[in-house]
Every structure is written in structure tokens, then in C-alpha cells.
Write a protein that holds these residues in place. Structure first.
Motif, PDB file in Angstrom:
ATOM      1  N   GLU A 109       0.863  -1.179   0.000  1.00  0.00           N
ATOM      2  CA  GLU A 109       0.000   0.000   0.000  1.00  0.00           C
ATOM      3  C   GLU A 109       0.899   1.229   0.000  1.00  0.00           C
ATOM      4  OE1 GLU A 109      -1.911   3.343   1.688  1.00  0.00           O
ATOM      5  OE2 GLU A 109      -0.777   2.052   3.046  1.00  0.00           O
ATOM      6  N   ALA A 110       0.564   2.209  -0.867  1.00  0.00           N
ATOM      7  CA  ALA A 110       1.481   3.318  -1.149  1.00  0.00           C
ATOM      8  C   ALA A 110       1.941   4.054   0.101  1.00  0.00           C
ATOM      9  CB  ALA A 110       0.814   4.292  -2.123  1.00  0.00           C
ATOM     10  N   ALA A 111       1.031   4.366   1.005  1.00  0.00           N
ATOM     11  CA  ALA A 111       1.378   5.181   2.167  1.00  0.00           C
ATOM     12  C   ALA A 111       2.417   4.508   3.052  1.00  0.00           C
ATOM     13  CB  ALA A 111       0.121   5.489   2.982  1.00  0.00           C
ATOM     14  N   ARG A 112       2.426   3.169   3.070  1.00  0.00           N
ATOM     15  CA  ARG A 112       3.420   2.444   3.873  1.00  0.00           C
ATOM     16  C   ARG A 112       4.632   2.065   3.024  1.00  0.00           C
ATOM     17  NH1 ARG A 112       1.863  -2.413   5.727  1.00  0.00           N
ATOM     18  NH2 ARG A 112       0.226  -2.619   4.161  1.00  0.00           N
ATOM     19  N   HIS A 113       4.395   1.752   1.756  1.00  0.00           N
ATOM     20  CA  HIS A 113       5.499   1.378   0.866  1.00  0.00           C
ATOM     21  C   HIS A 113       6.529   2.496   0.780  1.00  0.00           C
ATOM     22  CE1 HIS A 113       7.567   0.682  -3.023  1.00  0.00           C
ATOM     23  NE2 HIS A 113       7.313  -0.600  -2.827  1.00  0.00           N
ATOM     24  N   VAL A 114       6.071   3.739   0.654  1.00  0.00           N
ATOM     25  CA  VAL A 114       6.986   4.867   0.459  1.00  0.00           C
ATOM     26  C   VAL A 114       7.847   5.135   1.688  1.00  0.00           C
ATOM     27  CG1 VAL A 114       5.481   6.743   1.267  1.00  0.00           C
ATOM     28  CG2 VAL A 114       7.065   7.159  -0.648  1.00  0.00           C
ATOM     29  N   LEU A 115       7.502   4.539   2.819  1.00  0.00           N
ATOM     30  CA  LEU A 115       8.296   4.702   4.038  1.00  0.00           C
ATOM     31  C   LEU A 115       9.181   3.497   4.329  1.00  0.00           C
ATOM     32  CD1 LEU A 115       5.646   6.245   6.471  1.00  0.00           C
ATOM     33  CD2 LEU A 115       7.325   7.441   5.039  1.00  0.00           C
ATOM     34  N   HIS A 116       9.057   2.442   3.545  1.00  0.00           N
ATOM     35  CA  HIS A 116       9.763   1.201   3.852  1.00  0.00           C
ATOM     36  C   HIS A 116      11.279   1.393   3.728  1.00  0.00           C
ATOM     37  CE1 HIS A 116      10.205  -3.066   4.402  1.00  0.00           C
ATOM     38  NE2 HIS A 116      10.881  -3.184   3.278  1.00  0.00           N
ATOM     39  N   GLY A 117      11.992   1.179   4.817  1.00  0.00           N
ATOM     40  CA  GLY A 117      13.444   1.295   4.815  1.00  0.00           C
ATOM     41  C   GLY A 117      13.962   2.710   4.741  1.00  0.00           C
ATOM     42  N   ILE A 118      13.121   3.713   5.002  1.00  0.00           N
ATOM     43  CA  ILE A 118      13.496   5.111   4.783  1.00  0.00           C
ATOM     44  C   ILE A 118      14.532   5.615   5.784  1.00  0.00           C
ATOM     45  CG2 ILE A 118      11.739   6.189   6.245  1.00  0.00           C
ATOM     46  CD1 ILE A 118      11.248   8.186   3.920  1.00  0.00           C
ATOM     47  N   GLY A 119      14.864   4.819   6.786  1.00  0.00           N
ATOM     48  CA  GLY A 119      15.847   5.255   7.773  1.00  0.00           C
ATOM     49  C   GLY A 119      17.264   5.347   7.247  1.00  0.00           C
ATOM     50  N   SER A 120      17.545   4.753   6.091  1.00  0.00           N
ATOM     51  CA  SER A 120      18.900   4.765   5.532  1.00  0.00           C
ATOM     52  C   SER A 120      18.831   4.804   4.016  1.00  0.00           C
ATOM     53  CB  SER A 120      19.670   3.509   5.975  1.00  0.00           C
ATOM     54  OG  SER A 120      20.838   3.322   5.192  1.00  0.00           O
ATOM     55  N   ARG A 121      19.762   5.482   3.392  1.00  0.00           N
ATOM     56  CA  ARG A 121      19.794   5.513   1.931  1.00  0.00           C
ATOM     57  C   ARG A 121      20.043   4.125   1.358  1.00  0.00           C
ATOM     58  NH1 ARG A 121      25.685   7.979  -0.010  1.00  0.00           N
ATOM     59  NH2 ARG A 121      26.916   6.184   0.687  1.00  0.00           N
ATOM     60  N   ASP A 122      20.670   3.250   2.118  1.00  0.00           N
ATOM     61  CA  ASP A 122      21.009   1.918   1.624  1.00  0.00           C
ATOM     62  C   ASP A 122      19.861   0.927   1.752  1.00  0.00           C
ATOM     63  OD1 ASP A 122      23.672   2.644   0.955  1.00  0.00           O
ATOM     64  OD2 ASP A 122      24.203   2.508   3.073  1.00  0.00           O
ATOM     65  N   THR A 123      18.868   1.252   2.570  1.00  0.00           N
ATOM     66  CA  THR A 123      17.745   0.332   2.761  1.00  0.00           C
ATOM     67  C   THR A 123      16.436   0.871   2.200  1.00  0.00           C
ATOM     68  OG1 THR A 123      17.254   1.255   4.956  1.00  0.00           O
ATOM     69  CG2 THR A 123      18.774  -0.630   4.858  1.00  0.00           C
ATOM     70  N   TYR A 124      16.413   2.115   1.771  1.00  0.00           N
ATOM     71  CA  TYR A 124      15.156   2.722   1.325  1.00  0.00           C
ATOM     72  C   TYR A 124      14.628   1.995   0.093  1.00  0.00           C
ATOM     73  CZ  TYR A 124      11.791   6.519   0.474  1.00  0.00           C
ATOM     74  OH  TYR A 124      10.656   7.276   0.296  1.00  0.00           O
ATOM     75  N   VAL A 125      13.373   1.609   0.139  1.00  0.00           N
ATOM     76  CA  VAL A 125      12.774   0.799  -0.921  1.00  0.00           C
ATOM     77  C   VAL A 125      12.792   1.505  -2.274  1.00  0.00           C
ATOM     78  CG1 VAL A 125      10.380   1.568  -0.617  1.00  0.00           C
ATOM     79  CG2 VAL A 125      10.842  -0.764  -1.403  1.00  0.00           C
TER      80      VAL A 125
END
Length: 325
Positions: free
Chosen positions: A140-156
Motif C-alpha cells: 500500500e502506497a502510504a506504507r510502501h513509500v516509508l519502507h526502509g526510509i531510515g537509511s539511503r542503503d535500505t530505502y525501498v
């Protein structure tokens, strides 16, 4: 300034006229290693053995037969989508076609393709659409866009860009006649437009691109603009975690567009409650090479002239790619 009757608690034109919008620049705070970061991600994706598997014909229309397809992307993710192959003769042109944050459930309106004698891969990026759902990745877009956002290396979003590069590799593996510099075109709308801006500057296989109402343009500006799209999730997250600004600097479509030299057609809207127009125009304005702009009255919003505008964009797209591919 475009104006429509609407029930949003904000102005989807954001108080900007066209004259205002065409003057919006890309952010001036690009990380010093922005290019190095993306070139490293590109090298990783190009090293993937994509092992495409083409399924049976699912439909035939617009001069192509549409098949299901699966391929491998970075991290060993096995993704799916659709592959359009010419009914007659070898493929003369190839396209990678990105999708919006609604995902993709079929080849849909992306077929017919912009040029006759074309083939295309229409991938679902990881977590999205009916064919690329992955354990642990929100669909779901609202959660997908935040997935892994804590690091540039993990951001979806970085992995989704890599999914487009791997889709291009899969298309060229199925059709070696499309291998080589400048042989592919790219089309992407909304999410697909933003991902395309991030993907294209580093990949010599593409010769021209169309980006429609592209997202992720000018994060410093987007964080100040309310919307009903994925950007609102990022805004809410940023309020609680302001440090995420440092990650977003690496995923700014306007910053990337400033390094995108291939011919690019941008369709940008004056009124859009999902992807704020200032970010869309920032992507167009940053382009240093040949660029064309088609101004839409509205994006992500149904209106009386919508069908005519869509038909005009199809005609403009065909003329554009006919000139550059």
C-alpha cells in the motif's frame, strides 16, 4: 492557475501560475556523493543475472502479444510483470514502462505502444502490483513509500529504481536485438515518472524518455506541501523524524533530472492533489538536455477535458519517440 471544484482541504494548484511553475529550480543541496551513490547502485543492478521467464500469451491487441514475465532483481527478488512482443516481425524498438503508486494489475492502457514494431516490459516494482508482492514489503502506497526510509542503503525507492534497471536487462536478454546504447525508451507516470528520473541518468541503454506527472521532485519543497498522495506519508514521518531529510536528498527526482541528458518529454499538471505540481515542474526545469513540456490542466483528477488531454498526450508521445528512437 488551474482551478476545479474539489473537496480537498488545500489548494491542489498550490497558488502557483504556469509562470511560477516554470521557474522552480532543483534543490541546491545535492549530496557530494550523489552521483557515486547512484552509479554504484547501477553497477550492482547490471551485475544481476535476471533469468527472465516468459509465460504464455494472455492477450493480443495494438499489434503486440502480451505475455506474463518474471525476472530477478537486486537482492535475489523475483519480480513479475508483462512483456509485449510484436505480432509481426522483429522488434525495432524497446520500452521499459513504469507504473504509478496504484500498482499494476495488467498491461492496461500502456498498450498500444508508442511506436509500431515495438516490444516492452511492464514490470511491477517490488511490493507493488499483482505480480511483485514480497514478504515484508508493504503493498500500500502510504506504507510502501516509508519502507526502509531510515537509511539511503535500505530505502525501498532505491530498490525500485534497481528493479527498472533489471527489467531493462530482462527485456534485452529476451530480445538481444535491442541490446546496445540508446536502444530503449522509458515511459513512467507518477511513481514511475519519479523512479525514471532517478534511474535514467546512469544508464546508457536508454535513448529517450517520457515522464508524466513525476513524483519525488524537490523534496525540500514537497515537505511543505500537503497532498493526498504518498508524499503526505513522508511529510508525516518527517515531522516525527526530521533526520530523514538526509536520506531524501539522495532520492530527489529533480536533483537526478539535473544529470539527465537524454531527450525527455515531461507532462506536468497545473492542478494535482496527489503529486504537487511544483515538484513535477522542478523535474522538468532541471533537465539540461533536450526537453519538451506538455502542460496538463490536471493530474490525478478527473475533469471534463481529461479524455482529450489524454489523447493529446498519446499523440505527443508518438511524435516524440518517433523523432528520438
Amino acid at each position: 492557475m488551474a482551478s476545479f471544484a474539489h473537496d480537498h482541504p488545500f489548494d491542489p494548484a498550490y497558488g502557483r501560475t504556469l509562470d511560477d511553475l516554470v521557474r522552480i529550480p532543483a534543490p541546491d543541496d545535492a549530496p557530494g556523493d550523489f552521483e557515486a551513490f547512484w552509479r554504484a547502485r547501477h553497477r550492482e543492478a547490471r551485475a544481476v543475472t535476471t533469468a527472465p521467464e516468459v509465460g504464455p500469451v494472455e492477450e493480443e491487441r495494438g499489434g503486440v502479444r502480451v505475455h506474463g514475465v518474471t525476472f530477478t532483481s537486486v537482492g535475489g527478488a523475483r519480480l513479475g510483470g508483462w512483456l509485449a512482443l510484436p505480432v509481426e516481425g522483429p522488434a525495432e524498438h524497446g520500452f521499459v514502462i513504469g507504473h504509478g503508486y496504484g500498482g499494476r494489475q495488467s498491461a492496461g492502457s500502456d498498450v498500444p505502444l508508442p511506436l509500431p514494431g515495438s516490444a516492452a516490459i511492464l514490470p511491477c516494482v517490488r511490493g507493488m502490483g499483482s505480480r511483485s508482492r514480497l514478504p515484508g514489503v508493504p503493498d500500500e502506497a502510504a506504507r510502501h513509500v516509508l519502507h526502509g526510509i531510515g537509511s539511503r542503503d535500505t530505502y525501498v525507492i532505491g530498490d525500485c529504481v534497481a528493479d527498472l534497471w533489471c527489467a531493462a536487462s530482462a527485456l534485452q536478454e529476451v530480445l538481444p536485438c535491442l541490446a546496445g546504447p540508446g536502444r530503449l525508451g522509458y515511459l513512467g507516470e507518477s511513481l514511475g515518472g519519479g523512479l525514471g528520473a532517478l534511474a535514467l541518468p546512469w544508464d546508457e541503454r536508454f535513448g529517450a524518455a517520457q515522464l508524466t506527472v513525476p513524483t519525488f521532485g524537490s523534496h525540500p519543497l514537497r515537505l511543505t506541501l500537503p497532498s493526498v498522495g504518498s508524499g503526505e506519508s513522508v511529510r508525516a514521518h518527517h515531522r516525527e523524524h526530521p533526520e530523514v531529510t538526509e536520506v531524501l536528498r539522495y532520492f530527489d527526482a529533480a536533483t537526478a533530472a539535473a544529470r539527465l541528458e537524454l531527450p525527455t518529454l515531461v507532462a506536468a499538471a497545473l492542478f494535482d492533489p496527489v503529486v504537487p505540481p511544483p515538484g513535477q515542474f522542478a523535474v522538468h526545469n532541471a533537465l539540461p538536455g533536450h526537453r519538451e513540456l506538455m502542460v496538463l490542466r490536471a493530474g490525478h483528477f478527473a475533469h471534463e477535458a481529461g479524455a482529450d488531454e489524454s489523447a493529446g498526450l498519446v499523440a505527443r508521445r508518438e511524435a516524440f519517440f518517433g523523432k528520438w528512437l
